[in-house]
Design a protein around this motif. Structure first.
Motif, PDB file in Angstrom:
ATOM      1  N   UNK A  74       0.844  -1.194   0.000  1.00  0.00           N
ATOM      2  CA  UNK A  74       0.000   0.000   0.000  1.00  0.00           C
ATOM      3  C   UNK A  74       0.878   1.242   0.000  1.00  0.00           C
ATOM      4  N   UNK A  75       0.469   2.234  -0.762  1.00  0.00           N
ATOM      5  CA  UNK A  75       1.190   3.499  -0.821  1.00  0.00           C
ATOM      6  C   UNK A  75       0.216   4.630  -0.490  1.00  0.00           C
ATOM      7  N   UNK A  76       0.746   5.721   0.000  1.00  0.00           N
ATOM      8  CA  UNK A  76      -0.076   6.880   0.343  1.00  0.00           C
ATOM      9  C   UNK A  76      -0.005   7.905  -0.781  1.00  0.00           C
ATOM     10  N   UNK A  77      -0.979   8.797  -0.790  1.00  0.00           N
ATOM     11  CA  UNK A  77      -0.983   9.848  -1.793  1.00  0.00           C
ATOM     12  C   UNK A  77       0.217  10.768  -1.586  1.00  0.00           C
ATOM     13  N   UNK A  78       0.958  11.015  -2.669  1.00  0.00           N
ATOM     14  CA  UNK A  78       2.129  11.875  -2.612  1.00  0.00           C
ATOM     15  C   UNK A  78       3.420  11.168  -2.243  1.00  0.00           C
ATOM     16  N   UNK A  79       3.369   9.880  -1.937  1.00  0.00           N
ATOM     17  CA  UNK A  79       4.595   9.161  -1.560  1.00  0.00           C
ATOM     18  C   UNK A  79       5.467   8.912  -2.792  1.00  0.00           C
ATOM     19  N   UNK A  80       6.768   8.897  -2.579  1.00  0.00           N
ATOM     20  CA  UNK A  80       7.724   8.701  -3.663  1.00  0.00           C
ATOM     21  C   UNK A  80       7.699   7.254  -4.136  1.00  0.00           C
ATOM     22  N   UNK A 154       9.821  26.320 -15.645  1.00  0.00           N
ATOM     23  CA  UNK A 154       9.876  25.082 -16.430  1.00  0.00           C
ATOM     24  C   UNK A 154      10.981  24.173 -15.918  1.00  0.00           C
ATOM     25  N   UNK A 155      12.148  24.753 -15.616  1.00  0.00           N
ATOM     26  CA  UNK A 155      13.266  23.949 -15.108  1.00  0.00           C
ATOM     27  C   UNK A 155      12.944  23.382 -13.736  1.00  0.00           C
ATOM     28  N   UNK A 156      12.283  24.194 -12.889  1.00  0.00           N
ATOM     29  CA  UNK A 156      11.884  23.691 -11.565  1.00  0.00           C
ATOM     30  C   UNK A 156      10.879  22.548 -11.696  1.00  0.00           C
ATOM     31  N   UNK A 157       9.952  22.681 -12.639  1.00  0.00           N
ATOM     32  CA  UNK A 157       8.956  21.636 -12.843  1.00  0.00           C
ATOM     33  C   UNK A 157       9.609  20.352 -13.336  1.00  0.00           C
ATOM     34  N   UNK A 158      10.518  20.472 -14.291  1.00  0.00           N
ATOM     35  CA  UNK A 158      11.224  19.278 -14.793  1.00  0.00           C
ATOM     36  C   UNK A 158      12.013  18.615 -13.676  1.00  0.00           C
ATOM     37  N   UNK A 159      12.625  19.428 -12.822  1.00  0.00           N
ATOM     38  CA  UNK A 159      13.387  18.865 -11.716  1.00  0.00           C
ATOM     39  C   UNK A 159      12.461  18.129 -10.744  1.00  0.00           C
ATOM     40  N   UNK A 160      11.255  18.688 -10.502  1.00  0.00           N
ATOM     41  CA  UNK A 160      10.313  18.017  -9.602  1.00  0.00           C
ATOM     42  C   UNK A 160       9.820  16.698 -10.185  1.00  0.00           C
ATOM     43  N   UNK A 161       9.762  16.602 -11.517  1.00  0.00           N
ATOM     44  CA  UNK A 161       9.295  15.377 -12.161  1.00  0.00           C
ATOM     45  C   UNK A 161      10.288  14.231 -12.010  1.00  0.00           C
ATOM     46  N   UNK A 162      11.516  14.531 -11.593  1.00  0.00           N
ATOM     47  CA  UNK A 162      12.477  13.441 -11.378  1.00  0.00           C
ATOM     48  C   UNK A 162      12.084  12.601 -10.165  1.00  0.00           C
ATOM     49  N   UNK A 163      11.266  13.170  -9.283  1.00  0.00           N
ATOM     50  CA  UNK A 163      10.700  12.399  -8.165  1.00  0.00           C
ATOM     51  C   UNK A 163       9.283  11.998  -8.566  1.00  0.00           C
ATOM     52  N   UNK A 164       9.105  10.723  -8.903  1.00  0.00           N
ATOM     53  CA  UNK A 164       7.815  10.214  -9.361  1.00  0.00           C
ATOM     54  C   UNK A 164       7.011   9.810  -8.135  1.00  0.00           C
ATOM     55  N   UNK A 165       5.862  10.463  -7.915  1.00  0.00           N
ATOM     56  CA  UNK A 165       5.040  10.218  -6.728  1.00  0.00           C
ATOM     57  C   UNK A 165       3.691   9.626  -7.121  1.00  0.00           C
ATOM     58  N   UNK A 166       2.990   9.105  -6.131  1.00  0.00           N
ATOM     59  CA  UNK A 166       1.666   8.516  -6.371  1.00  0.00           C
ATOM     60  C   UNK A 166       0.592   9.593  -6.212  1.00  0.00           C
ATOM     61  N   UNK A 167      -0.248   9.789  -7.224  1.00  0.00           N
ATOM     62  CA  UNK A 167      -1.306  10.798  -7.110  1.00  0.00           C
ATOM     63  C   UNK A 167      -2.480  10.353  -6.236  1.00  0.00           C
ATOM     64  N   UNK A 168      -2.566   9.059  -5.915  1.00  0.00           N
ATOM     65  CA  UNK A 168      -3.663   8.553  -5.089  1.00  0.00           C
ATOM     66  C   UNK A 168      -3.098   7.589  -4.054  1.00  0.00           C
ATOM     67  N   UNK A 169      -3.904   7.327  -3.043  1.00  0.00           N
ATOM     68  CA  UNK A 169      -3.579   6.280  -2.073  1.00  0.00           C
ATOM     69  C   UNK A 169      -4.166   4.968  -2.575  1.00  0.00           C
ATOM     70  N   UNK A 170      -3.438   3.884  -2.396  1.00  0.00           N
ATOM     71  CA  UNK A 170      -3.922   2.589  -2.866  1.00  0.00           C
ATOM     72  C   UNK A 170      -2.834   1.543  -2.807  1.00  0.00           C
TER      73      UNK A 170
END
Length: 360
Positions: A74-80, A154-170
């Motif tokens: 199980x993973x939580x919303x927003x977890x890496x 744009x560069x900050x957004x691309x950098x944040x995308x390097x951490x792939x997180x879960x948009x939902x809990x499940x």
């Protein structure tokens, strides 16, 4: 001679009478008419579906540096979930920040030049054309700052995308890429997360049941009916569901209408894709007089049972029967609660004759 014949006949009649008197009443098994709770509705087959299902994709290109979850957990919303190498994106961010700083310096200088030109114009020391040129240079510098700010975001957004997180809990499934693989936005699904609690069960109601289902309240506005589930092992699912969606159109290919119900699933007993039997029953309990199906007989006049009165005499009781369920037959009229009816030994019992009853 005649006297002898008469004497013989009288003896025979007396013997048969004595024999009949000594014959025991036939043994039968009786049961009482009971008032029990019955269900009104129907059964159909349903498929379990997740309330939420998200395919995790890479939004930037790079090598996978880390997998941060255990498959099937199980993973939580927003977890890496995954970490993509971020060095090149940090460099791109620094470059964008440097460009922004340069653009801001140019804007500051252009503002100063414009202010000086405006002061000189008041003394007619510069022409209007020169003043307009300084104003245009200032506007161009402001545009460059805005463009540089967008580059930083744009560069900050691309950098944040390097951490792939879960948009939902499940619960997350199997990872399709392991650490060290190069992934891109076109690589496909990295993993899938599904929400299992609550969970959906989708059914299709046939055209024959459609009108009756609508009349009986198969809708989402406080329906009088509620769905229950029978699992593959024959056991009844402990949680009651509720309808939350009814398709507004009939499928012309199957002549069915789609209906969806929501069920609590805290123990994750239900999994997406599995088939279940859905029992649609009334929420409020309903009661009816019932007798075993084995006790009901039928002749030209209709259905009847053999009842036993207080003197243990068998009697025909005409009945109006209802639905059959679980080995019982609902009785609409003809019997009262507590009446004794014969359930075994029907072939031995004769209407109007005594029987020897034994309670089942």
């Amino acid at each position: 001679m005649t006297n002898r014949i008469i004497s013989a006949l009288l003896f025979t009649s007396l013997s048969m009478t004595l024999w009949a008197a000594d014959t025991p009443a036939p043994a039968v098994v009786v049961d009482q008419v009971k008032r029990v709770e019955v269900s009104s509705g129907f059964q159909t087959v349903g498929r379990v579906e997740a309330t939420e299902r998200v395919d995790i994709l890479a939004r930037v290109s790079g090598f996978l540096e880390k997998q941060s979850f255990v498959e099937g957990s199980d993973v939580t919303q927003g977890s890496e979930l995954f970490l993509i190498e971020k060095d090149s994106y940090q460099i791109a961010l620094q470059q964008a920040q440097a460009q922004l700083a340069g653009a801001q310096a140019t804007q500051k200088n252009a503002r100063t030049e414009l202010t000086r030109a405006q002061a000189l114009k008041k003394r007619n020391a510069v022409s209007q054309a020169q003043l307009d040129q300084k104003a245009a240079e200032y506007d161009q510098a402001k545009a460059s700052v805005l463009q540089a700010q967008a580059g930083v975001k744009r560069a900050q957004l691309d950098l944040s995308y390097t951490q792939v997180t879960s948009p939902i809990a499940g619960r997350i499934g199997k990872a399709n890429f392991s650490t060290g693989n190069l992934v891109t936005p076109s690589s496909g699904v990295l993993a899938t997360v599904v929400n299992l609690d609550p969970i959906y069960v989708e059914i299709s109601v046939s055209e024959k049941l459609l009108i009756d289902a609508r009349r009986q309240g198969i809708n989402t506005e406080n329906p009088p009916f509620a769905p229950r589930l029978i699992l593959a092992d024959g056991s009844q699912y402990e949680h009651l569901g509720e309808f939350n969606f009814v398709d507004p159109e009939v499928d012309p290919n199957t002549d069915t209408i789609g209906v969806r119900a929501t069920f609590p699933n805290p123990a994750h007993v239900l999994l997406p894709g599995q088939f279940v039997t859905v029992k649609i029953e009334t929420k409020q309990p309903q009661f009816a007089l019932t007798v075993p199906q084995s006790s009901v007989q039928k002749d030209r006049e209709g259905f009847f049972v053999l009842a036993v009165d207080r003197n243990n005499i068998a009697q025909i009781r005409r009945v109006d029967v209802g639905e059959q369920f679980e080995g019982l037959w609902a009785i609409k009229s003809g019997l009262d609660q507590g009446d004794r009816i014969i359930v075994e030994g029907l072939q031995k019992a004769k209407p109007g004759k005594p029987v020897s009853p034994t309670q089942e």
